[in-house]
Design a protein around this motif. Structure first.
Motif, PDB file in Angstrom:
ATOM      1  N   TYR A   1       8.734  48.778  22.614  1.00  0.00           N
ATOM      2  CA  TYR A   1       7.723  47.897  22.029  1.00  0.00           C
ATOM      3  C   TYR A   1       7.147  46.984  23.107  1.00  0.00           C
ATOM      4  O   TYR A   1       7.882  46.483  23.950  1.00  0.00           O
TER       5      TYR A   1
ATOM      6  N   ARG B   1       7.667  39.954  18.193  1.00  0.00           N
ATOM      7  CA  ARG B   1       6.932  39.547  17.003  1.00  0.00           C
ATOM      8  C   ARG B   1       7.430  38.201  16.547  1.00  0.00           C
ATOM      9  O   ARG B   1       8.633  37.958  16.594  1.00  0.00           O
TER      10      ARG B   1
ATOM     11  N   PRO C   1      10.930  37.611   6.478  1.00  0.00           N
ATOM     12  CA  PRO C   1      10.700  38.566   5.385  1.00  0.00           C
ATOM     13  C   PRO C   1      11.148  39.968   5.774  1.00  0.00           C
ATOM     14  O   PRO C   1      11.337  40.256   6.963  1.00  0.00           O
ATOM     15  N   THR C   2      11.314  40.795   4.786  1.00  0.00           N
ATOM     16  CA  THR C   2      11.616  42.196   5.020  1.00  0.00           C
ATOM     17  C   THR C   2      10.556  42.786   5.943  1.00  0.00           C
ATOM     18  O   THR C   2       9.379  42.494   5.780  1.00  0.00           O
TER      19      THR C   2
ATOM     20  N   GLY D   1      10.192  42.026   8.924  1.00  0.00           N
ATOM     21  CA  GLY D   1       9.832  41.046   9.939  1.00  0.00           C
ATOM     22  C   GLY D   1      10.414  41.371  11.312  1.00  0.00           C
ATOM     23  O   GLY D   1       9.941  40.886  12.335  1.00  0.00           O
ATOM     24  N   GLY D   2      11.466  42.173  11.326  1.00  0.00           N
ATOM     25  CA  GLY D   2      12.077  42.533  12.602  1.00  0.00           C
ATOM     26  C   GLY D   2      13.348  41.764  12.867  1.00  0.00           C
ATOM     27  O   GLY D   2      13.599  41.300  13.985  1.00  0.00           O
TER      28      GLY D   2
ATOM     29  N   SER E   1      16.505  42.899  12.833  1.00  0.00           N
ATOM     30  CA  SER E   1      17.551  43.600  13.589  1.00  0.00           C
ATOM     31  C   SER E   1      17.485  43.340  15.096  1.00  0.00           C
ATOM     32  O   SER E   1      18.514  43.155  15.738  1.00  0.00           O
ATOM     33  N   LEU E   2      16.269  43.333  15.625  1.00  0.00           N
ATOM     34  CA  LEU E   2      16.155  43.110  17.064  1.00  0.00           C
ATOM     35  C   LEU E   2      16.728  41.761  17.478  1.00  0.00           C
ATOM     36  O   LEU E   2      17.184  41.600  18.601  1.00  0.00           O
TER      37      LEU E   2
ATOM     38  N   ARG F   1       7.378  48.221   5.378  1.00  0.00           N
ATOM     39  CA  ARG F   1       8.178  47.543   6.411  1.00  0.00           C
ATOM     40  C   ARG F   1       7.666  47.838   7.800  1.00  0.00           C
ATOM     41  O   ARG F   1       7.924  47.089   8.733  1.00  0.00           O
TER      42      ARG F   1
ATOM     43  N   HIS G   1       8.243  56.484  14.120  1.00  0.00           N
ATOM     44  CA  HIS G   1       7.540  55.925  12.969  1.00  0.00           C
ATOM     45  C   HIS G   1       6.144  56.517  12.854  1.00  0.00           C
ATOM     46  O   HIS G   1       5.582  56.973  13.849  1.00  0.00           O
TER      47      HIS G   1
HETATM   48  P1  ADP Z   1      13.977  43.606   8.763  1.00  0.00           P
HETATM   49  O1  ADP Z   1      15.429  43.885   8.976  1.00  0.00           O
HETATM   50  O2  ADP Z   1      13.575  42.214   9.089  1.00  0.00           O
HETATM   51  O3  ADP Z   1      13.484  44.055   7.431  1.00  0.00           O
HETATM   52  P2  ADP Z   1      13.637  45.521  10.821  1.00  0.00           P
HETATM   53  O4  ADP Z   1      14.494  44.905  11.831  1.00  0.00           O
HETATM   54  O5  ADP Z   1      14.106  46.722  10.097  1.00  0.00           O
HETATM   55  O6  ADP Z   1      13.145  44.455   9.785  1.00  0.00           O
HETATM   56  O7  ADP Z   1      12.225  45.827  11.487  1.00  0.00           O
HETATM   57  C1  ADP Z   1      11.164  46.356  10.760  1.00  0.00           C
HETATM   58  C2  ADP Z   1      10.407  47.352  11.610  1.00  0.00           C
HETATM   59  O8  ADP Z   1       9.651  46.692  12.613  1.00  0.00           O
HETATM   60  C3  ADP Z   1      11.362  48.280  12.336  1.00  0.00           C
HETATM   61  O9  ADP Z   1      10.887  49.578  12.204  1.00  0.00           O
HETATM   62  C4  ADP Z   1      11.322  47.796  13.766  1.00  0.00           C
HETATM   63  O10 ADP Z   1      11.557  48.843  14.666  1.00  0.00           O
HETATM   64  C5  ADP Z   1       9.923  47.229  13.902  1.00  0.00           C
HETATM   65  N1  ADP Z   1       9.863  46.141  14.886  1.00  0.00           N
HETATM   66  C6  ADP Z   1      10.689  45.094  14.990  1.00  0.00           C
HETATM   67  N2  ADP Z   1      10.323  44.287  16.000  1.00  0.00           N
HETATM   68  C7  ADP Z   1       9.236  44.837  16.550  1.00  0.00           C
HETATM   69  C8  ADP Z   1       8.370  44.476  17.661  1.00  0.00           C
HETATM   70  N3  ADP Z   1       8.580  43.372  18.377  1.00  0.00           N
HETATM   71  N4  ADP Z   1       7.334  45.291  17.931  1.00  0.00           N
HETATM   72  C9  ADP Z   1       7.118  46.399  17.201  1.00  0.00           C
HETATM   73  N5  ADP Z   1       7.886  46.798  16.171  1.00  0.00           N
HETATM   74  C10 ADP Z   1       8.932  46.029  15.842  1.00  0.00           C
END
Ligand code: ADP
Ligand code: ZN
Length: 606
Positions: free
Chosen positions: A14, A18, A39-40, A42-43, A45-46, A321, A557
């Motif tokens: 990426y 975000r 929010p769901t 939102g990202g 996990s990273l 998502r 994706h």
């Molecule tokens: P959550 O757990 O908050 O619902 P996720 O961590 O599953 O969200 O992330 C949602 C989607 O967004 C995932 O497919 C992830 O790979 C993508 N994502 C997360 N951070 C970024 C980023 N900085 N740039 C692009 N895609 C991202």
């Protein structure tokens, strides 16, 4: 932060962080505790995966759902991150193997079920090795008031007591203040930094329309806006789930069912199909959905009214998502209001619970009946400050503003009809009286002699149903819990009957979307070459997914495939620029992609 950014680019593919991801990662990587409300989609996990790679030792991730853990780990393996799960799905021998590898430092992340984590054996095990951090996913599971309550979650406070130096991150997509407070209190996160993101999901289009014939309305919605897309249809009862799934199948759509009355085996089979196959419709009760992190769900449809805005937001939040356009669509009518009110009345719960439930329902109803932007309503409900000028332009109210009319006289007619007929009848009969219909029932009760008989002839039945729905929603009538659907006057109706208060109502919204805009997943691919490439890439992805035994989105994706089809990169360097292609995926799949994209002409701007 540069090394975090490198990992984001190199490993995850990426280009940029975000929202608050960078801040959260910085804070956690340097040893601070935090609570992340995002929010769901939102990202979240990273926020812990990158610190897990930056810090020494293994990160322990607590998650309540086995399916969720397994998908996360599969996705991590795809990008070359050393991760594993430890839960009841493993045999004793497999579990012992994972523990051994954990001890010898072979993992960056270990996903553990809470009951496993809390065993003395596991706590001893992890006290012998360096731990990078603890991540507590779905942290709202500590809340006793919430519907996802997990008693083991409460005991997770032990982590802080046993490992005071290991930073912790708690994450949730549940937005309300009470839950937030409860998480902080129960997990001992008083010192933690709190990161609150906006709960807006701008890519979701909200639509709530008057229920006339819900099946036909659903079919129109699916055919005009989401043909071939993956989505969820929520129904209140098991029976309706089964009937709706069978009906959709008979209409030639690929629909499957899920509810708590099915066997474990059937349920997990259908869940698995939903995760893996493309273009499938899951018809389900709300038993389905928690922990489903399928990124490419394009729509969530409600055939029945949810109990609260929290529930509505959580269920609709499963759409989009991946950040691509998605729909939250609902049909709603008088029957829903009556049914929900009765369920509260008839429940065995204590008065206090009933009052809370009634308040939540009121808020949900006012979202349904609102004549201003639905998104702003939802955000305000969750305590975000917004002003009317920020109306979203992506909900049915914004796209197709409903008209408001002065219905004071009509409402008075309806209320007085309730009064004259003795407050013991439901809306259907009351409408017959108002419209002057000589039905058997009307004759039997001599209701053709009432002064209100026929005083509402000028309006069609559907309009009267809309009026009754709104006056029940407004609290001018209540539903009798004893007799089936009988409507009663309330304290509030007096002022209207006496002419001391005027009533504004919404005019009926027409059957599905006036906007008529296509928002299906491949919308952005207008040009023929792009469409052709997209199909090629999708077929290839399906093949790969099957070979690897993972859902298609774990390979790439939709957003990545779309970018590939649009930009048509020809070299490794060009591929590296595409969102979602990190070093490992480039390595594994680069050649295939170049082969598929070989023949397309170069695009301008690339
Ligand atoms: P959550 O757990 O908050 O619902 P996720 O961590 O599953 O969200 O992330 C949602 C989607 O967004 C995932 O497919 C992830 O790979 C993508 N994502 C997360 N951070 C970024 C980023 N900085 N740039 C692009 N895609 C991202
Ligand atoms: Zn709006």
């Amino acid at each position: 932060m540069s090394s975090a950014l490198n990992i984001l680019k190199e490993v995850f593919g990426y280009p940029a962080f975000r929202g608050q991801q960078a801040e959260v990662i910085g804070h956690l990587a340097s040893g601070g505790d935090c609570l992340v409300l995002m929010p769901t989609g939102g990202g979240k996990s990273l926020c812990y995966q990158i610190p897990a790679l930056l810090r020494d030792g293994a990160a322990i991730v607590v998650s309540p759902l086995i399916a969720l853990m397994q998908n996360q780990v599969a996705a991590l393996h795809e990008i070359g991150v050393r991760a594993a799960v430890l839960n009841s799905s493993l045999s004793l021998q497999q579990a012992a193997e994972v523990e051994q590898k954990l001890l010898t430092g072979e993992y960056d992340l270990l996903y553990v079920a809470p009951e496993r984590l809390l065993t003395a054996r596991f706590l001893n095990l992890i006290s012998r090795i360096p731990i990078a951090l603890f991540a507590i996913d779905e942290a709202h599971c500590v809340s006793q008031w919430g519907h996802d309550f997990r008693p083991e979650y409460i005991q997770l406070s032990v982590l802080h007591e046993r490992f005071p130096l290991v930073p912790r991150i708690a994450l949730t997509a549940t937005a309300d203040m009470d839950t937030r407070k409860e998480i902080i209190e129960r997990l001992g996160l008083d010192e933690a930094r709190i990161f609150v993101s906006s709960f807006d999901r701008p890519n979701i289009r909200y639509q709530i329309i008057d229920k006339t014939n819900s099946r036909a309305q659903l079919l129109t919605f699916l055919r005009t806006e989401h043909l071939g897309d993956t989505g969820i249809v929520y129904c209140l009862s098991r029976k309706k789930v089964e009937e709706t799934a069978a009906w959709l199948t008979a209409q030639g759509l690929r629909a499957i069912a899920y509810h708590a009355g099915m066997s474990m085996q059937e349920r997990s089979l259908n869940q698995e199909r939903f995760l893996r196959e493309e273009g499938i419709i899951m018809v389900a009760t709300i038993a389905f959905g928690m922990g489903i992190d399928k990124p490419d769900v394009r729509f969530v449809a409600h055939l029945d009214l949810p109990r609260s805005i929290e529930g509505y937001y959580q269920e609709t939040g499963r759409a989009g998502r991946d950040g691509q356009a998605a729909s939250a669509w609902m049909v709603y009518g008088l029957g829903d209001v009556i049914q929900q009110r009765r369920m509260i009345e008839e429940s065995e719960a204590q008065l206090k619970f009933k009052q809370v439930a009634a308040r939540k329902l009121e808020a949900m109803l006012s979202l349904c009946e609102t004549t201003t932007c639905r998104r702003l309503r939802i955000l305000r409900y969750f305590g975000e400050t917004t002003n009317d000028a920020e109306a979203c332009g992506n909900c049915d109210v914004c796209l197709n503003p409903p008209q408001v009319w002065d219905a004071t006289v009509e409402v008075q007619k309806a209320l007085s009809c309730v009064y004259r007929s003795g407050q013991t009848f439901g809306a259907g009969h009351l409408i017959d009286i108002l419209r002057g219909n000589q039905t058997e029932r009307v004759k039997e009760w001599h209701h053709d002699r009432l002064s209100t008989f026929g005083i509402g002839k000028e309006l069609p039945e559907s309009t009267w149903r809309g009026i009754f729905r709104q006056i029940v929603a407004l609290g001018l009538l209540t539903v009798d819990s004893e007799s089936h659907g009988a409507l009663h006057l309330t304290e509030a109706s007096r002022a209207v009957l006496k002419g001391q208060q005027t009533i504004q109502l919404r005019r009926q919204t027409k059957q599905t979307q006036a906007s008529g805009k296509q928002i299906s997943a491949d919308v952005a691919l207008l040009d023929e070459t792009e469409r052709y490439l997209w199909e090629q890439l999708r077929n290839w992805r399906a093949k790969m997914a099957k070979e690897h035994g993972v859902p298609a989105y774990v390979i790439f994706h939709d957003a990545t495939l779309r970018e590939l089809a649009r930009q048509c990169p020809k070299t490794e360097d060009e591929l590296r620029q595409v969102t979602g292609i990190g070093a490992r995926k480039l390595d594994k799949y680069g050649d295939y992609l170049i082969e598929i994209l070989r023949n397309c002409e170069s695009r301008a701007g690339w």
